[in-house]
Design an enzyme around this catalytic site. Structure first.
Site, PDB file in Angstrom:
ATOM      1  N   LYS A   1       0.844  -1.195   0.000  1.00 29.18           N
ATOM      2  CA  LYS A   1       0.000   0.000   0.000  1.00 29.18           C
ATOM      3  C   LYS A   1       0.886   1.254   0.000  1.00 29.18           C
ATOM      4  O   LYS A   1       0.703   2.142  -0.806  1.00 29.18           O
ATOM      5  CB  LYS A   1      -0.914  -0.042   1.237  1.00 29.18           C
ATOM      6  CG  LYS A   1      -1.823   1.150   1.358  1.00 29.18           C
ATOM      7  CD  LYS A   1      -2.771   0.975   2.530  1.00 29.18           C
ATOM      8  CE  LYS A   1      -3.486   2.294   2.818  1.00 29.18           C
ATOM      9  NZ  LYS A   1      -4.374   2.199   3.974  1.00 29.18           N
TER      10      LYS A   1
ATOM     11  N   GLU B   1      10.415  -4.641   4.713  1.00 31.54           N
ATOM     12  CA  GLU B   1      10.501  -6.040   4.284  1.00 31.54           C
ATOM     13  C   GLU B   1      10.235  -6.151   2.785  1.00 31.54           C
ATOM     14  O   GLU B   1      10.974  -6.810   2.043  1.00 31.54           O
ATOM     15  CB  GLU B   1       9.467  -6.894   5.028  1.00 31.54           C
ATOM     16  CG  GLU B   1       9.746  -7.089   6.504  1.00 31.54           C
ATOM     17  CD  GLU B   1       9.210  -5.977   7.374  1.00 31.54           C
ATOM     18  OE1 GLU B   1       8.868  -4.876   6.862  1.00 31.54           O
ATOM     19  OE2 GLU B   1       9.145  -6.179   8.605  1.00 31.54           O
TER      20      GLU B   1
ATOM     21  N   GLY C   1      -4.927  -1.984   4.971  1.00 34.17           N
ATOM     22  CA  GLY C   1      -4.148  -3.131   4.506  1.00 34.17           C
ATOM     23  C   GLY C   1      -4.844  -4.453   4.767  1.00 34.17           C
ATOM     24  O   GLY C   1      -4.943  -5.322   3.901  1.00 34.17           O
ATOM     25  N   ARG C   2      -5.394  -4.600   5.966  1.00 33.28           N
ATOM     26  CA  ARG C   2      -6.007  -5.887   6.328  1.00 33.28           C
ATOM     27  C   ARG C   2      -7.400  -6.060   5.730  1.00 33.28           C
ATOM     28  O   ARG C   2      -8.035  -7.081   5.948  1.00 33.28           O
ATOM     29  CB  ARG C   2      -6.024  -6.030   7.852  1.00 33.28           C
ATOM     30  CG  ARG C   2      -6.633  -4.857   8.599  1.00 33.28           C
ATOM     31  CD  ARG C   2      -6.307  -4.921  10.084  1.00 33.28           C
ATOM     32  NE  ARG C   2      -6.786  -3.775  10.831  1.00 33.28           N
ATOM     33  CZ  ARG C   2      -6.120  -2.634  10.981  1.00 33.28           C
ATOM     34  NH1 ARG C   2      -4.947  -2.463  10.393  1.00 33.28           N
ATOM     35  NH2 ARG C   2      -6.616  -1.656  11.719  1.00 33.28           N
TER      36      ARG C   2
ATOM     37  N   GLU D   1      -5.096  -6.768  14.640  1.00 33.72           N
ATOM     38  CA  GLU D   1      -4.593  -5.428  14.298  1.00 33.72           C
ATOM     39  C   GLU D   1      -5.757  -4.433  14.382  1.00 33.72           C
ATOM     40  O   GLU D   1      -5.569  -3.266  14.686  1.00 33.72           O
ATOM     41  CB  GLU D   1      -3.961  -5.436  12.898  1.00 33.72           C
ATOM     42  CG  GLU D   1      -2.940  -4.335  12.714  1.00 33.72           C
ATOM     43  CD  GLU D   1      -2.113  -4.456  11.445  1.00 33.72           C
ATOM     44  OE1 GLU D   1      -2.694  -4.427  10.352  1.00 33.72           O
ATOM     45  OE2 GLU D   1      -0.876  -4.575  11.543  1.00 33.72           O
TER      46      GLU D   1
ATOM     47  N   HIS E   1      -5.614 -33.394  17.186  1.00 39.20           N
ATOM     48  CA  HIS E   1      -4.519 -34.250  17.661  1.00 39.20           C
ATOM     49  C   HIS E   1      -3.385 -33.431  18.243  1.00 39.20           C
ATOM     50  O   HIS E   1      -2.269 -33.926  18.396  1.00 39.20           O
ATOM     51  CB  HIS E   1      -4.041 -35.137  16.512  1.00 39.20           C
ATOM     52  CG  HIS E   1      -5.127 -36.039  16.036  1.00 39.20           C
ATOM     53  ND1 HIS E   1      -5.371 -37.276  16.605  1.00 39.20           N
ATOM     54  CD2 HIS E   1      -6.085 -35.854  15.103  1.00 39.20           C
ATOM     55  CE1 HIS E   1      -6.426 -37.817  16.007  1.00 39.20           C
ATOM     56  NE2 HIS E   1      -6.871 -36.980  15.100  1.00 39.20           N
TER      57      HIS E   1
ATOM     58  N   LYS F   1       9.195  -0.743  14.519  1.00 40.27           N
ATOM     59  CA  LYS F   1       9.754  -0.400  13.210  1.00 40.27           C
ATOM     60  C   LYS F   1      10.806   0.687  13.358  1.00 40.27           C
ATOM     61  O   LYS F   1      11.887   0.609  12.786  1.00 40.27           O
ATOM     62  CB  LYS F   1       8.655   0.165  12.298  1.00 40.27           C
ATOM     63  CG  LYS F   1       7.758  -0.824  11.642  1.00 40.27           C
ATOM     64  CD  LYS F   1       6.940  -0.079  10.585  1.00 40.27           C
ATOM     65  CE  LYS F   1       5.754  -0.877  10.117  1.00 40.27           C
ATOM     66  NZ  LYS F   1       4.833  -0.124   9.282  1.00 40.27           N
TER      67      LYS F   1
END
Ligand SMILES: O=P(O)(O)OC[C@H]1O[C@H](O)[C@H](O)[C@@H](O)[C@@H]1O
Length: 541
Positions: A210, A216, A271-272, A357, A388, A508
């Site tokens: 965005k 990253e 973003g999400r 978030e 399990h 950050k």
């Protein structure tokens, strides 16, 4: 938009729920079911082909009425309209919150600052479709004239989790002669392993960000550029092997991607909440434009359901309210999301960003410290694998963990009796969680006395069961939008800003400072722990 509201804990419905909880907490689901033989079908709703059975929750009719009253008193209806109509409800970033516009039909009118945003949404969708068709048909060629066989999405957070989740979820519908890879982590291993067997001549990178400034993603994109150019030689190859998805045209050009190869979106898409914007380009290439549009129509159908259905029949509202009930009145700290469908294996990870978030906030819209719990921890794994592994704790541990079970009536891979076995487990788990097994039952099976306590299941462990018809692009859209609006419902009640994410910033900023220290010889001015860790790393480097 006003940020002053009656504090949540002063609302009459909240106070009533507090005392009501004391009455309900000691009640067992066994009794509640025994009292009303119709409970299992009464406390259930069906809408848009989704059947929500919420009868195995620790609630009565009265609880439900009080929760619905809480939604009314919290102004949910007005806040919903504020969101849908483009008001700047993300107050800390002064932005509208309009992921719903991404799936609005062409003739809808949704204004932001006096401008209808719907035509632009459809222009981008049309450009994406044309591009996806060219990649899928082989008309889009790489620099050396070969067709594209590999699509690598580079992005992180919302620019990764939606694309990965949707790709995995809709794999059945994907074009099988195309490979899809996803690189998110700044750990070089992620890039190296995703690309080690790929031929650069046949590889297309989609750089999804965005902001187009995320450390990253920019690091991985530079590495990808070098990887491609080392093999293809010519810088002109970038135009054929890199496209960008972003809101930031300036940074995209600076990176060297022609904005003709950029697919835009807008600051009113969080973003999400962006998987059905251009961030979904990899999804569209995988499943094709028609399937992508079917997914959008599923999202839109749930938007309309949320906006128009009375709260007592409204799937996202009911799920949001039930989450509040356990989180704030039973002090449950987590929610387990348990999809019984292998294709949904990344759905819990996707939901973690969406829910945590959004609602991991400690102050209200007016900046006051909250005096109640906000967003719970979401986690989960696909069934039956989870059974399990961690279900032991859900069944017999000391914590209350409300669960969402998600199952499908039809499977996309009908192999012998697999689907019956899978679904039998959904029904068995929710039954066991709710009703457990008493000491008498255990004894009656001939269990020796000393072993009885170990084999008792208390039960009274709540769950929702979502039963859907079949996993299609449209169904996925409905399911994701259901959780989006449930998150919204919860955020409104907690009076928080569900659309900012300042909590991500501090780490950050500190990382940027430390990166410089790892590269240079600057004096370390941290606490003694951080200093020692950095020194140890530098020595070993
Ligand atoms: O898409 P980008 O701008 O690269 O952002 C990627 C992600 O990073 C940020 O730190 C936010 O916490 C996320 O909400 C966002 O999805």
């Amino acid at each position: 938009m006003s940020t002053t509201a009656t504090p949540l804990t002063q609302l009459s419905a909240w106070k009533a729920l507090k005392s009501h909880h004391e009455k309900i907490a000691p009640r067992h689901l066994r009794e509640l079911f025994a009292e009303d033989p119709q409970r299992g079908t009464k406390l259930a709703v069906e809408a848009l082909g989704i059947y929500l059975d919420y009868s195995k929750n620790r609630i009565t009719e009265e609880t439900l009425q009080l929760l619905l009253k809480l939604a009314e008193e919290s102004g949910l209806r007005e806040r919903m309209e504020a969101m849908f109509s483009g008001e700047k409800i993300n107050i800390t970033e002064k932005r509208a919150v309009l992921h719903t516009a991404l799936r609005a039909p062409k003739d809808a009118v949704i204004n932001v600052d006096g401008k209808n945003v719907v035509p632009e949404v459809h222009q981008v969708l049309d450009r994406m479709s044309a591009f996806a068709d060219r990649v899928r048909s082989g008309a889009w060629k790489g620099h050396t004239g070969k067709r594209i066989r590999n699509v690598v999405n580079i992005g992180i957070g919302g620019s990764d989790l939606g694309p990965v989740m949707a790709y995995e979820a809709l794999r059945h519908y994907s074009q099988r002669d195309l490979n899809f890879r996803f690189v998110s982590n700044v750990d070089g291993t992620d890039f190296a392993e995703a690309t080690h067997d790929l031929d650069a001549e046949e590889t297309l990178f989609i750089v999804s960000s965005k902001t187009f400034t995320t450390l990253e993603t920019m690091t991985n994109a530079q590495t990808a550029r070098k990887w491609a150019l080392d093999k293809l030689g010519d810088p002109a190859a970038v135009a054929k092997h890199f496209v960008a998805v972003s809101t930031n045209a300036g940074e995209v050009s600076k990176f060297g991607i022609d904005t003709a190869n950029m697919f835009g979106f807008w600051d009113w898409v969080g973003g999400r909440y962006s998987m059905d914007s251009a961030i979904g380009l990899s999804t569209m290439i995988a499943i094709g434009p028609d399937n992508f549009r079917a997914m959008l129509s599923g999202f839109h159908a749930m938007d309309e359901h949320f906006r128009t259905t009375p709260f007592e029949k409204n799937l996202p509202v009911l799920m949001g309210l039930l989450s509040i009930w356990y989180n704030d009145f039973f002090d449950a700290q987590t929610v387990a999301v348990l999809p019984y469908d292998q294709y949904l294996k990344r759905f819990p990870a996707y939901l973690q960003q969406l829910t945590m978030e959004s609602n991991g906030k400690h102050v209200t819209l007016s900046g006051a410290q909250v005096d109640y719990q906000t967003g719970p921890i979401y986690w989960g794994e696909p069934g039956t694998n989870g059974q399990h592994s961690f279900y032991q704790l859900i069944h017999q541990g000391t914590r209350l963990i409300p669960c969402d079970f998600i199952g499908f009536e039809k499977t996309l891979n009908p192999l012998s009796n697999h689907h019956d076995l899978l679904m039998a487990n959904v029904f068995a788990q929710t039954e066991a969680l709710a009703f457990g097994k008493t000491a008498e039952q255990v004894k009656a099976e001939g269990t020796p006395d000393w072993l009885v306590p170990h084999r008792v299941f208390e039960g009274n462990r709540p769950s929702n069961t979502l039963l859907l018809q079949e996993l299609t692009p449209e169904t996925l859209g409905k399911l994701v939008a259901l959780y989006e609006h449930s998150v919204f419902t919860q955020g409104v009640i907690w009076q928080i800003d569900s659309f900012d994410q300042w909590g991500v910033e501090l780490g950050k900023v500190l990382a940027v400072r430390i990166i410089k220290e790892l590269e240079g010889n600057s004096e370390l001015k941290h606490d003694s722990s951080t200093n020692a860790l950095i020194q140890r790393y530098l020595k070993a480097k």
